[in-house]
Scaffold this active site. Structure first.
Site, short mmCIF file in Angstrom:
data_model
loop_
_atom_site.label_atom_id
_atom_site.label_comp_id
_atom_site.label_asym_id
_atom_site.label_seq_id
_atom_site.Cartn_x
_atom_site.Cartn_y
_atom_site.Cartn_z
N HIS A 35 -10.22 18.23 -6.17
CA HIS A 35 -9.35 17.06 -6.03
C HIS A 35 -8.09 17.22 -6.89
O HIS A 35 -6.98 16.90 -6.45
CB HIS A 35 -10.12 15.79 -6.42
CG HIS A 35 -9.41 14.53 -6.08
ND1 HIS A 35 -9.02 13.61 -7.01
CD2 HIS A 35 -8.98 14.04 -4.88
CE1 HIS A 35 -8.40 12.62 -6.41
NE2 HIS A 35 -8.37 12.83 -5.13
N ASP A 44 -0.26 5.12 0.92
CA ASP A 44 -0.56 6.14 1.93
C ASP A 44 -0.58 5.55 3.34
O ASP A 44 -1.32 4.60 3.61
CB ASP A 44 -1.91 6.80 1.62
CG ASP A 44 -1.83 7.62 0.35
OD1 ASP A 44 -0.96 8.49 0.28
OD2 ASP A 44 -2.61 7.36 -0.58
N ASP A 48 0.87 -1.17 0.00
CA ASP A 48 0.00 0.00 0.00
C ASP A 48 0.93 1.23 0.00
O ASP A 48 2.13 1.11 0.27
CB ASP A 48 -0.86 -0.04 1.27
CG ASP A 48 -1.59 1.25 1.52
OD1 ASP A 48 -2.24 1.75 0.59
OD2 ASP A 48 -1.51 1.77 2.66
N LYS A 83 -5.99 19.73 -5.17
CA LYS A 83 -5.40 19.09 -3.97
C LYS A 83 -4.18 18.27 -4.37
O LYS A 83 -3.13 18.31 -3.71
CB LYS A 83 -6.45 18.22 -3.27
CG LYS A 83 -6.00 17.60 -1.95
CD LYS A 83 -5.24 16.30 -2.10
CE LYS A 83 -6.07 15.12 -2.48
NZ LYS A 83 -5.24 13.87 -2.59
N THR A 114 -5.02 3.29 -3.38
CA THR A 114 -6.24 4.00 -3.74
C THR A 114 -5.93 5.35 -4.36
O THR A 114 -6.75 5.92 -5.08
CB THR A 114 -7.06 4.20 -2.43
OG1 THR A 114 -7.41 2.92 -1.96
CG2 THR A 114 -8.29 5.00 -2.64
N GLU A 148 -14.30 10.86 -2.86
CA GLU A 148 -15.32 10.19 -2.03
C GLU A 148 -15.31 10.77 -0.61
O GLU A 148 -16.35 10.96 0.01
CB GLU A 148 -15.03 8.68 -1.98
CG GLU A 148 -15.17 7.95 -3.31
CD GLU A 148 -13.95 8.06 -4.25
OE1 GLU A 148 -13.00 8.82 -3.95
OE2 GLU A 148 -13.96 7.38 -5.29
N ARG A 149 -14.09 11.06 -0.10
CA ARG A 149 -13.95 11.60 1.26
C ARG A 149 -14.57 13.00 1.36
O ARG A 149 -15.26 13.30 2.32
CB ARG A 149 -12.45 11.65 1.60
CG ARG A 149 -12.13 12.04 3.04
CD ARG A 149 -10.66 11.80 3.33
NE ARG A 149 -10.32 10.41 3.10
CZ ARG A 149 -9.17 9.99 2.55
NH1 ARG A 149 -8.24 10.85 2.20
NH2 ARG A 149 -8.97 8.71 2.37
N GLU A 202 -0.60 10.99 4.65
CA GLU A 202 -1.88 11.60 5.02
C GLU A 202 -1.65 12.86 5.84
O GLU A 202 -2.14 13.93 5.48
CB GLU A 202 -2.75 10.60 5.80
CG GLU A 202 -3.10 9.32 5.04
CD GLU A 202 -4.03 9.53 3.83
OE1 GLU A 202 -4.35 10.68 3.50
OE2 GLU A 202 -4.43 8.52 3.23
C1 XBP Z 1 -5.38 6.19 0.72
C2 XBP Z 1 -6.56 6.96 0.42
C3 XBP Z 1 -6.43 8.12 -0.47
C4 XBP Z 1 -5.58 9.24 0.07
C5 XBP Z 1 -5.71 10.47 -0.80
O1 XBP Z 1 -5.68 4.83 0.68
O2 XBP Z 1 -7.65 6.68 0.88
O3 XBP Z 1 -7.72 8.61 -0.72
O4 XBP Z 1 -6.01 9.60 1.35
O5 XBP Z 1 -5.49 10.19 -2.13
P1 XBP Z 1 -4.49 3.74 0.52
P2 XBP Z 1 -6.53 10.63 -3.28
O6 XBP Z 1 -3.63 3.88 1.75
O7 XBP Z 1 -5.19 2.44 0.47
O8 XBP Z 1 -3.77 4.06 -0.74
O9 XBP Z 1 -7.00 11.99 -2.92
O10 XBP Z 1 -5.70 10.61 -4.55
O11 XBP Z 1 -7.62 9.62 -3.28
MG MG Z 2 -2.93 3.14 3.53
#
Ligand code: XBP
Ligand code: MG
Length: 257
Positions: free
Chosen positions: A82, A11, A9, A85, A123, A55-56, A18
Site C-alpha cells: 500500500h 476519489d 469527497d 502503491k 477515505t 482493505e481492497r 481511480e
Molecule cells: C476512495 C477509496 C480509496 C482509493 C484508494 O474512497 O476507496 O481506497 O480507492 O486510496 P473515497 P487508498 O472516494 O470515499 O475517498 O489506497 O489510499 O485507500
Molecule cells: Mg469517491
C-alpha cells in the site's frame, strides 16, 4: 437553513483518480512485489465496492485468490504494498496523469468568492490528497480547505458516516448547513448516515450505483461551455451548471421535501 459549506469527497469526485491513478499504481506495486495480481478495469470496478486500499487488497486475496499462500507477515506485506502503491500514485499525479473533473476548480473559486466554506471528507490518505491538490491546483490550494478529513483519521472508513461527522464537528456546523459532494454508493451511504444533503457526480465506475436519497445526481459539475446532465431515475433529464445558486436552490427544495 442556508448553505454554509461544501464537503467534497476526493476519489472519483474531484478527479478520475481511480482509473488514472490508483488502479495503475496498484498494478505497478503488485509487479514490484513479484505478485501476479494484475487488476483489469472491470475487476477494479468490482473491487471498488470495498473502500480503502489495504482493505481492497485483502478482499481481493480472500475472494479471488484462494490459491495464494498468505505469508505469516501478510498484514505487513499489505501495508508495504500500500505504501509503494501510494508512492507510485503520487508519481502519476506529479507527472500530470490525473486530471481534475470539469467544474471542480470553477466551483472551488466561486465558493471562496461567496464565503462558502470548503472541506474534504475522503477515505484515501492525507498524503494522496496533498499530492492531488499540489500537482493539479498548486500547493496553496490546500489552504482553501478548512478541514481535510482523510484516511485512517477515524476508526471506521466510508461507508460509515464517521469522516463526515468528524469534519462537521471540526467546522462547528450542522448537517443542514452543508452539502456533501460524492460519486459512489459507498460515498452516499457515508454522507446520508451523517444526515447530509448529497449531490452525486457520477463517473464511469459508478454510473450504475444506487443513489437513493441523493439531493440530485449529475454527470459532472459542468462548465459554462460544457453543461452537465441532470440524471433522474437513471436517465438524462436536461442540462445544468452546478454553481452556488443552483446548489442553494437544491438544498432548499431538499429540505422542504
Ligand atoms: C476512495 C477509496 C480509496 C482509493 C484508494 O474512497 O476507496 O481506497 O480507492 O486510496 P473515497 P487508498 O472516494 O470515499 O475517498 O489506497 O489510499 O485507500
Ligand atoms: Mg469517491
Amino acid at each position: 437553513m442556508s448553505l454554509q459549506a461544501l464537503i467534497f469527497d476526493v476519489d472519483g469526485t474531484l478527479a478520475d483518480t481511480e482509473r488514472e491513478g490508483h488502479l495503475i499504481a496498484f498494478n505497478q506495486a503488485f509487479q514490484k512485489h513479484g505478485l501476479d495480481w494484475q487488476w483489469s478495469d472491470q475487476m477494479y470496478q468490482e473491487l471498488l465496492a470495498v473502500t480503502g486500499g489495504k482493505e481492497r487488497m485483502r478482499h481481493y486475496v480472500t475472494t479471488h485468490r484462494p490459491d495464494y499462500q498468505q505469508p505469516d507477515d501478510f498484514d505487513e506485506l499489505l501495508a508495504q504494498i500500500h505504501k509503494d502503491k501510494n508512492q507510485l500514485y503520487k508519481a502519476l499525479v506529479q507527472a500530470g496523469e490525473v486530471h481534475l473533473r470539469p467544474g471542480v476548480l470553477r466551483l472551488f473559486n466561486e465558493a471562496k468568492q461567496k464565503g462558502i466554506r470548503l472541506a474534504i471528507a475522503t477515505t484515501t490518505t492525507m498524503e494522496n490528497v496533498e499530492a492531488l491538490f499540489t500537482y493539479t491546483l498548486g500547493a496553496d490550494s490546500l489552504n482553501w480547505f478548512e478541514v481535510i478529513g482523510a484516511g485512517d483519521i477515524v476508526p471506521k472508513k466510508k461507508p460509515a458516516g464517521d469522516i463526515y461527522f468528524y469534519v462537521m464537528e471540526k467546522m462547528g456546523l450542522k448537517p443542514e448547513q452543508c452539502i456533501a459532494i460524492e460519486d459512489s454508493h459507498n460515498g452516499i451511504r457515508s454522507s446520508l448516515e451523517a444526515n447530509l444533503a448529497t449531490l452525486i457526480t457520477i463517473n464511469d465506475y459508478t454510473r450504475s450505483h444506487d443513489f437513493s436519497g441523493a439531493m440530485a445526481v449529475v454527470d459532472s459539475l459542468g462548465e459554462p461551455n460544457q453543461a452537465a446532465k441532470l440524471i433522474v431515475d437513471g436517465k438524462a433529464d436536461g442540462n445544468v451548471l452546478v454553481d452556488i445558486t443552483w446548489l442553494q436552490q437544491q438544498l432548499e427544495n431538499y429540505q422542504q421535501a
